[in-house]
Write an enzyme that holds these catalytic residues in place. Structure first.
Site, short mmCIF file in Angstrom:
data_model
loop_
_atom_site.label_atom_id
_atom_site.label_comp_id
_atom_site.label_asym_id
_atom_site.label_seq_id
_atom_site.Cartn_x
_atom_site.Cartn_y
_atom_site.Cartn_z
N SER A 1 24.14 54.98 67.73
CA SER A 1 23.77 55.17 69.13
C SER A 1 22.55 54.35 69.55
O SER A 1 22.55 53.77 70.65
CB SER A 1 23.54 56.65 69.43
N THR B 1 24.29 65.10 68.58
CA THR B 1 25.43 65.07 67.68
C THR B 1 25.38 66.33 66.82
O THR B 1 24.55 67.23 67.06
CB THR B 1 25.43 63.77 66.85
N LYS C 1 25.54 70.53 69.28
CA LYS C 1 26.25 70.55 70.56
C LYS C 1 26.36 71.94 71.16
O LYS C 1 26.33 72.10 72.39
CB LYS C 1 27.63 69.90 70.40
N ASN D 1 26.86 67.14 74.57
CA ASN D 1 26.35 66.04 73.76
C ASN D 1 25.33 65.19 74.52
O ASN D 1 24.86 64.19 74.00
CB ASN D 1 27.50 65.15 73.25
N ASP E 1 31.95 63.30 75.39
CA ASP E 1 32.97 63.02 74.37
C ASP E 1 34.37 63.06 74.97
O ASP E 1 35.25 62.27 74.59
CB ASP E 1 32.88 64.04 73.23
#
Length: 299
Positions: A44, A88, A92, A113, A127
Site C-alpha cells: 500500500s 488490513t 477491519k 478498510n 474492498d
C-alpha cells in the site's frame, strides 16, 4: 499540500465542508498510513505514495504494525495532522466499530478498510469496489451465477461485490460450512440466493469463481480440477506467491490476480482521502492508476 498544481486543486479534500476555516484545517491533514498485523509485506505505501506524487499532494503514507487490542488507543492518539487510515487484517471489524458514519458497503459487510478522520470518523469498505473494478477492468460487467471459495473476512466483500455485478445466485464452498451462516443476513438483504455445499461436491457451471482462501492454500487436485473446469473466470484474492496453486490450474486467460483488488481498492481509498467519496473519480485517474500499477508491481 501543494496548492499550485491543477491536480491538487481538483483533488478537493473535505469537499463536504465549505467554510474557509474548516477547509484550511482539512488541508493541514497530510498524514496517512496503513495499519495491520502483520504489515511489513504491504504494498500500500508504494501505491499511495506514487499516486500522491502524481497528483501533486505533499502527503505522507506510512505503515505501522497495530493489532486489534492496541487499535483503540492508537486511533485516539492521532492528532489533527492525520487525514486517514487504510486498515488490513485484523483491524477491519474494530475499525467498523470505531467509525461514526459508515458507507453502504461497510454496513453490509461489517468491515471497514478505510477511515477518513476529522470531526467525525467516517468508515468505508473499498474492498467491495476493488473486486467490482477488478472484474470490470477484465471486461466482465455482469455476472449471473457465482461461486465463492472460503468464508473468511474477504468472503463478505466478495458476496456484496458479486451482488453489485448483478449476481442473484452464489454458491459457497468452505471448510467450515457453518461459517457461511453469518453471511446469510447479508445475502437476504441483497436479494441473493445463497447455497452452501461441500468442497468435494460435484460442481455446476458458474460465470465466476472468487477464491478468498488464505494465501498459500492448496486444494487437493481432485477437488480443484473439477472446479477449474466449470468455474468461469477466477478471481484469486491472494497475490503472493503468484500464481497461486489454484490459479495455476485455471486457464490463464480466465484468471484475475488479487493484486487487481489491492490496486483498485487503493484507488477508491485515495478518492476518499481526496474528496470524501469513493465514487468520485480522481483527476487524470487512468494515468494515476497506471502509475500506481507500475509502482506496486515494482516496474
Amino acid at each position: 499540500m501543494k496548492s499550485t498544481s491543477r491536480a491538487s486543486r481538483r483533488c478537493a479534500p473535505g469537499a463536504r465542508r465549505t467554510p474557509s476555516t474548516r477547509a484550511a484545517e482539512v488541508a493541514s491533514r497530510t498524514r496517512l498510513a496503513v495499519w495491520g498485523d502483520p504489515i511489513g509485506h504491504s504494498r500500500s505505501p508504494l501505491l499511495h505514495t506514487a499516486a500522491y506524487r502524481h497528483l501533486g499532494l505533499d502527503w505522507t503514507y506510512e505503515r505501522r504494525q497495530v493489532d486489534a487490542a492496541a487499535f483503540p488507543a492508537a486511533l485516539s492518539s492521532l492528532d489533527d495532522s492525520w487525514r486517514g487510515l487504510s486498515l488490513t487484517m485484523p483491524l477491519k471489524e474494530v475499525a467498523h466499530a470505531a467509525a461514526d458514519e459508515l458507507d453502504r458497503h461497510a454496513v453490509l459487510t461489517g468491515a471497514v478498510n478505510t477511515l477518513l478522520l476529522g470531526e467525525t470518523v467516517r468508515g468505508f469498505n473499498t474492498d467491495v469496489g476493488g473486486i467490482v473494478d477488478s472484474f470490470t477492468h477484465a471486461g466482465i460487467a455482469g455476472v449471473r451465477r457465482g461461486r465463492i471459495l472460503g468464508a473468511g473476512a474477504t468472503a463478505a466483500s466478495a458476496l456484496v461485490a458479486l451482488s453489485d455485478l448483478g449476481t442473484t445466485e452464489v454458491e459457497f464452498r468452505a471448510r467450515r460450512p457453518e461459517a457461511v451462516d453469518r453471511l446469510r443476513p447479508t445475502a437476504e438483504a441483497l436479494g441473493v440466493q445463497l447455497r452452501t455445499v461441500d468442497f468435494a461436491a460435484p460442481a455446476s457451471d458458474v460465470d465466476v469463481t472468487v477464491a478468498t482462501l488464505p494465501s498459500g492454500t492448496v486444494l487437493d487436485a481432485d477437488v480443484a480440477t473439477p472446479l477449474a473446469a466449470v468455474g468461469g473466470t477466477l478471481f484469486e484474492a491472494a497475490y503472493a506467491p503468484w500464481p497461486s496453486a489454484l490459479a495455476a490450474l485455471w486457464p490463464s486467460s480466465n484468471v484475475i490476480s488479487g493484486f487487481e483488488m489491492l490496486l483498485f481498492q487503493a484507488v477508491r481509498q485515495i478518492r476518499v482521502f481526496c474528496g470524501g467519496d469513493p465514487q468520485r473519480e480522481l483527476p487524470d485517474e487512468a494515468v494515476t492508476v497506471g502509475i500506481m500499477r507500475s509502482a506496486g508491481m515494482g516496474d
